[in-house]
Motif scaffolding. Structure first.
Motif, PDB file in Angstrom:
ATOM      1  N   MET A 268      12.991   5.603   9.847  1.00 13.46           N
ATOM      2  CA  MET A 268      12.587   5.025  11.108  1.00 13.46           C
ATOM      3  C   MET A 268      11.081   5.090  11.268  1.00 13.46           C
ATOM      4  SD  MET A 268      13.732   3.628  13.814  1.00 13.46           S
ATOM      5  CE  MET A 268      13.476   3.441  15.547  1.00 13.46           C
ATOM      6  N   THR A 269      10.482   6.230  10.941  1.00 20.20           N
ATOM      7  CA  THR A 269       9.034   6.356  11.032  1.00 20.20           C
ATOM      8  C   THR A 269       8.350   5.389  10.090  1.00 20.20           C
ATOM      9  OG1 THR A 269       9.255   8.678  11.584  1.00 20.20           O
ATOM     10  CG2 THR A 269       7.099   7.945  10.822  1.00 20.20           C
ATOM     11  N   SER A 270       8.900   5.229   8.893  1.00 17.24           N
ATOM     12  CA  SER A 270       8.286   4.322   7.934  1.00 17.24           C
ATOM     13  C   SER A 270       8.321   2.885   8.424  1.00 17.24           C
ATOM     14  CB  SER A 270       8.957   4.438   6.576  1.00 17.24           C
ATOM     15  OG  SER A 270      10.329   4.130   6.689  1.00 17.24           O
ATOM     16  N   LEU A 271       9.357   2.535   9.160  1.00 16.89           N
ATOM     17  CA  LEU A 271       9.447   1.193   9.711  1.00 16.89           C
ATOM     18  C   LEU A 271       8.303   0.943  10.684  1.00 16.89           C
ATOM     19  CD1 LEU A 271      11.097  -1.401   9.835  1.00 16.89           C
ATOM     20  CD2 LEU A 271      12.413  -0.407  11.671  1.00 16.89           C
ATOM     21  N   LEU A 272       7.963   1.932  11.468  1.00 15.66           N
ATOM     22  CA  LEU A 272       6.877   1.796  12.428  1.00 15.66           C
ATOM     23  C   LEU A 272       5.529   1.713  11.736  1.00 15.66           C
ATOM     24  CD1 LEU A 272       8.060   4.347  15.114  1.00 15.66           C
ATOM     25  CD2 LEU A 272       8.243   1.869  15.189  1.00 15.66           C
ATOM     26  N   LEU A 273       5.359   2.424  10.651  1.00 18.59           N
ATOM     27  CA  LEU A 273       4.082   2.414   9.949  1.00 18.59           C
ATOM     28  C   LEU A 273       3.772   1.059   9.347  1.00 18.59           C
ATOM     29  CD1 LEU A 273       4.179   5.806   8.051  1.00 18.59           C
ATOM     30  CD2 LEU A 273       2.796   5.234  10.023  1.00 18.59           C
ATOM     31  N   ALA A 274       4.738   0.470   8.711  1.00 22.62           N
ATOM     32  CA  ALA A 274       4.488  -0.778   8.024  1.00 22.62           C
ATOM     33  C   ALA A 274       4.394  -1.960   8.983  1.00 22.62           C
ATOM     34  CB  ALA A 274       5.583  -1.048   7.006  1.00 22.62           C
TER      35      ALA A 274
ATOM     36  N   ARG B 238      -6.610   4.997  -5.290  1.00 24.14           N
ATOM     37  CA  ARG B 238      -7.455   5.089  -4.098  1.00 24.14           C
ATOM     38  C   ARG B 238      -6.608   5.112  -2.848  1.00 24.14           C
ATOM     39  NH1 ARG B 238     -11.779   0.569  -4.377  1.00 24.14           N
ATOM     40  NH2 ARG B 238     -11.793   0.656  -6.607  1.00 24.14           N
ATOM     41  N   LYS B 239      -7.024   5.873  -1.876  1.00 22.90           N
ATOM     42  CA  LYS B 239      -6.314   5.946  -0.603  1.00 22.90           C
ATOM     43  C   LYS B 239      -6.675   4.737   0.254  1.00 22.90           C
ATOM     44  CE  LYS B 239      -4.337  10.011  -0.987  1.00 22.90           C
ATOM     45  NZ  LYS B 239      -2.955  10.323  -0.778  1.00 22.90           N
ATOM     46  N   ILE B 240      -5.661   4.188   0.887  1.00 19.30           N
ATOM     47  CA  ILE B 240      -5.840   3.094   1.843  1.00 19.30           C
ATOM     48  C   ILE B 240      -5.377   3.642   3.184  1.00 19.30           C
ATOM     49  CG2 ILE B 240      -5.141   0.770   2.508  1.00 19.30           C
ATOM     50  CD1 ILE B 240      -4.524   0.324  -0.507  1.00 19.30           C
ATOM     51  N   CYS B 241      -6.254   3.610   4.159  1.00 21.35           N
ATOM     52  CA  CYS B 241      -5.942   4.180   5.464  1.00 21.35           C
ATOM     53  C   CYS B 241      -5.700   3.073   6.480  1.00 21.35           C
ATOM     54  CB  CYS B 241      -7.086   5.077   5.942  1.00 21.35           C
ATOM     55  SG  CYS B 241      -7.357   6.482   4.840  1.00 21.35           S
TER      56      CYS B 241
ATOM     57  N   LYS C 234       0.278   2.153  -4.177  1.00 21.97           N
ATOM     58  CA  LYS C 234       1.645   2.285  -4.682  1.00 21.97           C
ATOM     59  C   LYS C 234       2.570   2.868  -3.603  1.00 21.97           C
ATOM     60  CE  LYS C 234       3.517   3.474  -9.097  1.00 21.97           C
ATOM     61  NZ  LYS C 234       3.369   4.248 -10.317  1.00 21.97           N
ATOM     62  N   GLN C 235       2.075   3.863  -2.872  1.00 25.27           N
ATOM     63  CA  GLN C 235       2.870   4.467  -1.801  1.00 25.27           C
ATOM     64  C   GLN C 235       3.103   3.487  -0.655  1.00 25.27           C
ATOM     65  OE1 GLN C 235       0.241   7.835  -1.301  1.00 25.27           O
ATOM     66  NE2 GLN C 235       1.782   9.239  -2.122  1.00 25.27           N
ATOM     67  N   TRP C 236       2.074   2.694  -0.297  1.00 24.02           N
ATOM     68  CA  TRP C 236       2.242   1.686   0.752  1.00 24.02           C
ATOM     69  C   TRP C 236       3.295   0.663   0.329  1.00 24.02           C
ATOM     70  CZ3 TRP C 236       1.224   2.470   5.492  1.00 24.02           C
ATOM     71  CH2 TRP C 236       0.082   3.151   5.914  1.00 24.02           C
TER      72      TRP C 236
ATOM     73  N   ASP D 299       8.735  -1.668   0.795  1.00 25.22           N
ATOM     74  CA  ASP D 299      10.028  -1.984   0.188  1.00 25.22           C
ATOM     75  C   ASP D 299      11.169  -1.284   0.917  1.00 25.22           C
ATOM     76  OD1 ASP D 299       8.699  -3.541  -1.674  1.00 25.22           O
ATOM     77  OD2 ASP D 299       8.777  -2.023  -3.265  1.00 25.22           O
ATOM     78  N   ALA D 300      10.967  -0.007   1.245  1.00 31.79           N
ATOM     79  CA  ALA D 300      11.991   0.751   1.955  1.00 31.79           C
ATOM     80  C   ALA D 300      12.235   0.154   3.343  1.00 31.79           C
ATOM     81  CB  ALA D 300      11.578   2.213   2.073  1.00 31.79           C
ATOM     82  N   ASN D 301      11.177  -0.267   4.015  1.00 29.13           N
ATOM     83  CA  ASN D 301      11.317  -0.886   5.345  1.00 29.13           C
ATOM     84  C   ASN D 301      12.092  -2.191   5.260  1.00 29.13           C
ATOM     85  OD1 ASN D 301       9.940   1.125   6.676  1.00 29.13           O
ATOM     86  ND2 ASN D 301       7.967   0.110   6.463  1.00 29.13           N
TER      87      ASN D 301
END
Length: 75
Positions: free
Chosen positions: A1-7, A27-30, A50-52, A57-59
């Motif tokens: 649920m939190t990841s849905l809000l982030l993306a 590199r970090k993307i903020c 890669k993490q973003w 994808d999960a969202n």
């Protein structure tokens, strides 16, 4: 649920917070995550590209899963 809000934050702004000698994938993307219902409250969330992508994808999978559950339930 939190990841849905982030993306889903349209006001997200990408910043490079790492030095330029690192590979692009490391590199970090903020992005700024604004609290729902507030124009002021928010926090900075940083991940690698890669993490973003994994988060997006999960969202997408979660939205597809919940959408298909709702459309087949009563008809």
């Amino acid at each position: 649920m939190t990841s849905l809000l982030l993306a889903g934050a349209p006001e997200a702004v990408a910043n490079s917070s790492a030095s330029t000698d690192q590979p692009q994938a490391e590199r970090k993307i903020c992005r700024k995550q604004i609290e729902t219902g507030s124009l002021i409250k928010g926090k900075k969330v940083c991940f690698t590209a890669k993490q973003w992508q994994k988060l997006a994808d999960a969202n997408r999978e979660e939205v597809e899963r919940t959408s298909s559950m709702g459309s087949s339930s009563g008809k």
